[in-house]
Design a protein around this motif. Structure first.
Motif, PDB file in Angstrom:
ATOM      1  N   THR A 127       0.824  -1.203   0.000  1.00  0.00           N
ATOM      2  CA  THR A 127       0.000   0.000   0.000  1.00  0.00           C
ATOM      3  C   THR A 127       0.861   1.258   0.000  1.00  0.00           C
ATOM      4  N   PHE A 186       0.886   4.091  -2.845  1.00  0.00           N
ATOM      5  CA  PHE A 186       0.722   5.522  -2.585  1.00  0.00           C
ATOM      6  C   PHE A 186       1.872   6.314  -3.207  1.00  0.00           C
ATOM      7  N   TYR A 224      -8.977  -1.704   0.525  1.00  0.00           N
ATOM      8  CA  TYR A 224      -8.340  -0.416   0.288  1.00  0.00           C
ATOM      9  C   TYR A 224      -7.055  -0.553  -0.502  1.00  0.00           C
ATOM     10  N   THR A 225      -6.301  -1.636  -0.252  1.00  0.00           N
ATOM     11  CA  THR A 225      -5.059  -1.856  -1.002  1.00  0.00           C
ATOM     12  C   THR A 225      -5.354  -2.052  -2.483  1.00  0.00           C
ATOM     13  N   ILE A 231      -6.436   1.393  -3.977  1.00  0.00           N
ATOM     14  CA  ILE A 231      -5.338   2.347  -4.176  1.00  0.00           C
ATOM     15  C   ILE A 231      -4.410   1.878  -5.277  1.00  0.00           C
ATOM     16  N   SER A 265      -3.728   4.065  -8.517  1.00  0.00           N
ATOM     17  CA  SER A 265      -2.350   4.403  -8.859  1.00  0.00           C
ATOM     18  C   SER A 265      -2.046   4.055 -10.312  1.00  0.00           C
TER      19      SER A 265
END
Length: 392
Positions: A283, A287, A364-365, A368, A372
């Motif tokens: 993660t 980010f 959530y991982t 994201i 990304s």
């Protein structure tokens, strides 16, 4: 029973507020007792002594001396009680030590021959005989305190009150005065009431303790018994599935340590911890990838990356515990996938239910990671369009 205090209450008015300096205080003192009144500044110690001295009238309760109410007959304690108040040293600096004691003997109508005999005894007991002819302004602070105590004892009172006798003294002077008080209390067998906030001093010179806090008696008993209450003891609590309990315990500033033996006892738990750790790292990389893509678009790679990554770490519970954040920051923290990873690890270590946090971390991982990749592809289109593809 020499002295008894019954349900004593004293209220001060401050504007529209009523402050209870003493709240329903009761205790008794036998002949020969040395009572220590303990408590922090503002606990009501001096107010209590001033009422016993009949300098203040209580709003409720009574004070009995040998069974007689001091509210009805305050004059009976004159010459029988002596007081050393905090900050008032009872001495005149331009008189000698001996002259000070004899002057207070005269004020208390002690016969001259008796006064001189007692004066010499007190000077010797308090180690002041060698300096009895020196002016008091040449005395040290500790010597002046001992002289002030001598002026309280010259009329041979039944009860002696000492209000913060160690205040204003350095460590050595306080230690010397402590030994001096301990010595004359033992030799003379007086009934003494000492108000102090220093437990170490009270332990050495008293046999009974009254502990005040915010005007109320919270502890009372023999000094020997209360000594044991100040000893530190260590207790080990094993908390599992108890995030709320841990949060409440933190309010009492208790040291909480995770029980890592639970993790090592099961290979499944250890494997799950590794998976959670890898997802958190993934993660963080996602980010970083997302922020780098934004930098390609807006050409602010260095500053943007540093600021955003620090904010992400700060609000994810890695830098500061999630449970200590204000409610508004917790809501923002829940948006970050790393927060769910930290929660999952904490629940796993504490033996709690980590499934909900783990599922949140996975979801959530994935999100994201998708964001990304999409942002990066868009960034590539932007730089191609601007003709900056070779630069990257």
């Amino acid at each position: 029973m020499l002295l008894e205090v019954r349900n004593l209450t004293k209220v001060y008015k401050r504007g529209n507020q009523q402050i209870k300096a003493n709240d329903n205080i009761s205790f008794f003192v036998e002949r020969g007792d040395v009572l220590g009144i303990l408590g922090p500044n503002g606990a009501g110690k001096t107010t209590l002594i001033k009422q016993i001295a009949t300098l203040l009238i209580p709003d409720q309760g009574d004070i009995l001396y040998k069974g007689v109410s001091l509210l009805k007959k305050p004059e009976i304690i004159r010459g029988r009680f002596s007081f050393l108040w905090e900050g008032m040293q009872n001495v005149y600096h331009y008189l000698t030590g001996e002259a000070n004691i004899l002057y207070f003997a005269y004020l208390n109508q002690v016969p001259s021959s008796v006064a001189r005999r007692r004066c010499e005894e007190l000077l010797r007991k308090l180690d002041l005989y060698e300096v009895k002819d020196q002016y008091v302004f040449t005395y040290s602070a500790g010597m002046r305190k001992k002289l002030a105590i001598a002026t309280c004892l010259i009329n041979d009172p039944e009860v002696v009150f000492l209000d913060e006798p160690l205040s204003g003294l350095d460590v050595l002077a306080a230690a010397e005065l402590t030994e001096s008080i301990k010595s004359w209390v033992k030799e003379m067998g007086k009934t003494v009431i000492i108000a102090s906030h220093r437990m170490d001093f009270v332990e050495k010179v008293t046999n009974k303790v009254l502990w005040l806090k915010e005007g109320k008696v919270i502890l009372e008993g023999k000094t020997e018994d209360l000594k044991n209450l100040s000893k530190e003891e260590e207790y080990i609590l094993y908390l599992r599935n108890s995030a709320k309990a841990r949060e409440k315990l933190r309010k009492y500033e208790l040291q909480l340590k995770p029980d890592l033996s639970y993790m090592s006892s099961s290979w499944r738990v250890t494997a799950m911890a590794v998976v959670i750790g890898m997802l958190i790292i993934l993660t963080l990389y996602a980010f970083g990838f997302f922020i780098a893509s934004l930098g390609m678009i807006f050409k602010r790679v260095g500053a943007t990356t540093s600021i955003l990554e620090y904010l992400i770490l700060f609000f994810s519970g890695i830098v500061i515990p999630w449970s200590t954040m204000p409610a508004s920051l917790r809501a923002f923290s829940n948006i970050l996938p790393m927060t769910w990873g930290v929660k999952a690890l904490e629940s796993l270590i504490n033996g709690g239910n980590f499934i909900g946090s783990f599922v949140g971390l996975v979801v959530y991982t994935v999100l994201i990671a998708i964001i990304s990749i999409v942002t990066f592809r868009y960034a590539m289109l932007v730089v191609k369009k601007k003709g900056e593809y070779a630069f990257y």
